[in-house]
Design a protein around this motif. Sequence first.
Motif, PDB file in Angstrom:
ATOM      1  N   THR A  83       0.842  -1.190   0.000  1.00 39.99           N
ATOM      2  CA  THR A  83       0.000   0.000   0.000  1.00 39.99           C
ATOM      3  C   THR A  83       0.878   1.241   0.000  1.00 39.99           C
ATOM      4  N   LEU A  84       0.400   2.214  -0.700  1.00 42.65           N
ATOM      5  CA  LEU A  84       1.060   3.513  -0.758  1.00 42.65           C
ATOM      6  C   LEU A  84      -0.064   4.520  -0.891  1.00 42.65           C
ATOM      7  N   PRO A  85       0.122   5.721  -0.365  1.00 43.25           N
ATOM      8  CA  PRO A  85      -0.908   6.738  -0.612  1.00 43.25           C
ATOM      9  C   PRO A  85      -0.963   7.041  -2.105  1.00 43.25           C
ATOM     10  N   PRO A  86      -2.096   7.544  -2.598  1.00 44.71           N
ATOM     11  CA  PRO A  86      -2.164   7.909  -4.014  1.00 44.71           C
ATOM     12  C   PRO A  86      -1.119   8.970  -4.322  1.00 44.71           C
ATOM     13  N   GLN A  87      -0.546   8.922  -5.529  1.00 49.11           N
ATOM     14  CA  GLN A  87       0.579   9.774  -5.866  1.00 49.11           C
ATOM     15  C   GLN A  87       0.174  11.002  -6.692  1.00 49.11           C
ATOM     16  N   SER A  88      -1.099  11.134  -6.979  1.00 51.12           N
ATOM     17  CA  SER A  88      -1.566  12.312  -7.725  1.00 51.12           C
ATOM     18  C   SER A  88      -3.037  12.526  -7.396  1.00 51.12           C
ATOM     19  N   ALA A  89      -3.538  13.704  -7.753  1.00 46.14           N
ATOM     20  CA  ALA A  89      -4.959  13.977  -7.523  1.00 46.14           C
ATOM     21  C   ALA A  89      -5.815  12.994  -8.317  1.00 46.14           C
ATOM     22  N   PHE A  90      -5.369  12.668  -9.530  1.00 46.60           N
ATOM     23  CA  PHE A  90      -6.091  11.700 -10.339  1.00 46.60           C
ATOM     24  C   PHE A  90      -6.171  10.358  -9.615  1.00 46.60           C
ATOM     25  N   ALA A  91      -5.040   9.903  -9.093  1.00 39.60           N
ATOM     26  CA  ALA A  91      -5.026   8.599  -8.418  1.00 39.60           C
ATOM     27  C   ALA A  91      -5.899   8.629  -7.162  1.00 39.60           C
ATOM     28  N   GLY A 142      -9.323   8.382  -8.313  1.00 36.33           N
ATOM     29  CA  GLY A 142      -9.511   7.035  -8.842  1.00 36.33           C
ATOM     30  C   GLY A 142      -9.826   6.038  -7.744  1.00 36.33           C
ATOM     31  N   ARG A 143      -9.116   6.149  -6.621  1.00 35.34           N
ATOM     32  CA  ARG A 143      -9.354   5.193  -5.542  1.00 35.34           C
ATOM     33  C   ARG A 143     -10.732   5.376  -4.918  1.00 35.34           C
TER      34      ARG A 143
END
Lengths: 512, 512
Positions: A90-98, A101-102
Amino acid sequence: MYLALDGNGPLHAQLTRALKGAILDGRYGEGARLPPSRALAAELGVSRNTVLTAYEQLRAEGFVSARIGSGSYVTPPLHATQVQRPTSTTLPPQSAFARRGRLVHDHGNLPGRAPEGARYCFQYGLPIVNPAVASMWARELARAAAYTSPNYPPTQGLPALREAIGDYLARRRGLVVDPADVVVVSGTQQAISLCLRVLADEGDHAVVEEPQYFAVRELLQLHGARISPVPTDVEGLRCDLLPERSPRLVFVTPSHQFPGGSVLSLARRMELFAYARRHDAWVVEDDYDGEFRYDGRPLAALRSLDRGDRVIYIGSFSKTVFPSLRLGYMVVPRALREDFVTAKWSLDFGSSAIEQAAMASFIASGGFERHLRRSTRILAERREVLMQGLRHYGRGRVRIADSRAGMHVAAWVEGHGAADVERLLAIGLRHGLGLHSILPHYHAPPDRCGLLFGFASLSVAELREALPLFGRCLEEFEREGPAPVAALARQHRGEHHARRQPRQVRGRIRQR
Amino acid sequence: MYLALDGNGPLHAQLTRALKGAILDGRYGEGARLPPSRALAAELGVSRNTVLTAYEQLRAEGFVSARIGSGSYVTPPLHATQVQRPTSTTLPPQSAFARRGRLVHDHGNLPGRAPEGARYCFQYGLPIVNPAVASMWARELARAAAYTSPNYPPTQGLPALREAIGDYLARRRGLVVDPADVVVVSGTQQAISLCLRVLADEGDHAVVEEPQYFAVRELLQLHGARISPVPTDVEGLRCDLLPERSPRLVFVTPSHQFPGGSVLSLARRMELFAYARRHDAWVVEDDYDGEFRYDGRPLAALRSLDRGDRVIYIGSFSKTVFPSLRLGYMVVPRALREDFVTAKWSLDFGSSAIEQAAMASFIASGGFERHLRRSTRILAERREVLMQGLRHYGRGRVRIADSRAGMHVAAWVEGHGAADVERLLAIGLRHGLGLHSILPHYHAPPDRCGLLFGFASLSVAELREALPLFGRCLEEFEREGPAPVAALARQHRGEHHARRQPRQVRGRIRQR
């Protein structure tokens, strides 16, 4: 020395990898000497050549240096001994899009997926399976492969395909377009993506029909747009309820509202144009199955009435040929054409040239429209059987939404709320029926029990067997009666998970 | 009455359109009666059936209503008589993306485009044309069309292809990957687009090599990222010059720097990993032609040394099979896999299933690697002839950049600045030679005269004819001597335009 070979590819490559691993792990420090090749070969039970090849590769890549007559030494500077690959997944999302997306998208669980174990599935969004088309397509592809340039295709699409599409649209959709305004895309999904890039920024407003194709809603959410759902009725979009705040985009399915089934009336079409002009908004016409119409010729596309060049028209071959073929097209306003081509370039440079050439030939040869006419005949029969069956077995409780086009019908089971839908689906599955809820296609689902019946994937004979089964399901559904709402909701969330889990692995994804 | 038929499609459709046009233009106001069908048929010289069909269609679409025995009347309310389509073909950009697109991208004029009229073109970025591969591919496609599910393909890619890619990477690129971490994409362009969506927001910083593949730079600019170019030398990226400000992404071509030609040394690789770890940055490895290496086996991919799961690996079939086939793949960090799949879903739902199945079979059957080995042999011969020719005909003025891989070579003509490049290209064209400048692949082009020589599209015999021609060009180039800089620049801008104009229409687009 311990060297674990991973069994992937040739032995020397495995040995090279194992030695690199040992060096990177620090098991061979800087300046350490690798074992003599003969000794290592004997120890591992491999040929000496294998070891020599591996050592040579390590030298080529700079892991070791060879001193003549004295073996291979680990090369400085390997100062950066790396940490192991993290076992955490697990990693936090790396962009606003990601991040969006989650929140928004669960590709393990898309609406319309065929449930495992259904003998008869009322799947929507799939064209009729026609083995003759598969073999025609195979021939077209093989032929196109022989003469298509191996080069990068033109980003906007092959001229031959854009011309064939132009001719087709004039013949079948009442739409006269200059092939220079056609952009070939890899399906409707990509067309919508391009509209968002070219026409809207994060935070912009967009109108969707309520209900709407779930993917339009999700794509808007992924883009960071704000969504204004506007109700639909038997005449399509309620243009009187369009928001006062100007949207950038209005997404409509005028030829056959998805999933409700209505046709946007002429009066509403004119209202929509007036609104778009007043608000300086763009109208996106998703003509996903307007080819199939059962009470006369297909109606002309919305864009054919558009004198302000405000409509972006989207057509797809997914519903008319088959969806594994990712090919569609847009007709774009002249003034924005270059913007669309740039956006297409940014997404994938251009669509596969061989498939484009094959499709151009399929259309130009008349094969495509012969297939359409044949499909329309078959679909009309199936639709008739479905409608009769729903009326007959619906026991007076099923209200069928009026719809004279396309490949699906929406139906409401009266006297039940949204909480009952999953129960009905579960009963269906127990009887071998794949039923589909309409609710995922709502931004704000109503508290009603609605189903979508696709009729393209079942033959008349299959429909005749499936519909009495549906009658029995309804009986059982009514007999059980609505359970106490709260308890039921909890219970069905559980069932839902238990049932959906295995689908994530094997289920086919189907759309619309 | 004046009705202009547009000649597109069947007569009744033309007539329908013409009548709609008249109504929309207000030539038939609300409540007006259309001419009797017999009269209109006689006037237009068409059959009465044609007119009746058109009237019926107008009724179906709500333009007119029929009163029994009294004809067809234009229906209220057509209140929204529309303005004519604007003849203007300019509009301001409608989104930040479109605004950046207009500044950055000129798809009429992409670097590497083959000039018209060149007998021999040193085109880069195209694999060798092998008719045997075209027919193998045609067979694979036809076979795949017969057995591939017509359904929507899985977004992440067909399992068979992901497994074939995994096996291939282990055999040829020293890279052991779980097929679950492979995402099938429609080429490198899409892979980069996905990296940007998933890993960077507008305004984020990204490192590119200087020089770099122009499309990476443009994609970053389109995304609104800030670019830090970092110089390269014979060992690849100058890791000591990486910026102190943390970038989100570092784009590298470690196996064969594009377009410079160097290989990222082991020491630099370790430095890069250390940097990425320290700055919490992602490394994107674009392995566009690492398969072709002329001094031994291909070097292992950067990702094979990556123990922190920080490298996104991008592979493409454009350089190994042919680029009209839009197919490539990524190996993504496990923790971000779902984000990438969501992003791929948003772009096009998934890549064409038949082409995926064909590629899986092409790899699994061994045909793909046989083709690679054969290509490598042929490329090695051509490269040797090119290098010898450049040394021989370069008259001591051409410095060839060291490069032992790929399908192109960078070369610098010493004693000349950037302003002279276009002049050299023009001289080349006069001698029938297609030469290519290296400068479009620089963020900040140096004041030097650099060329890129692709050697995949010319046979050994063609190279033997082209290279003496290049020698003659150089002679002429030197004889003319550098013109006064300012005048020259003006003059060549003019020439440049005159020469490029026709290419926009007919030239093929080629890449890297």
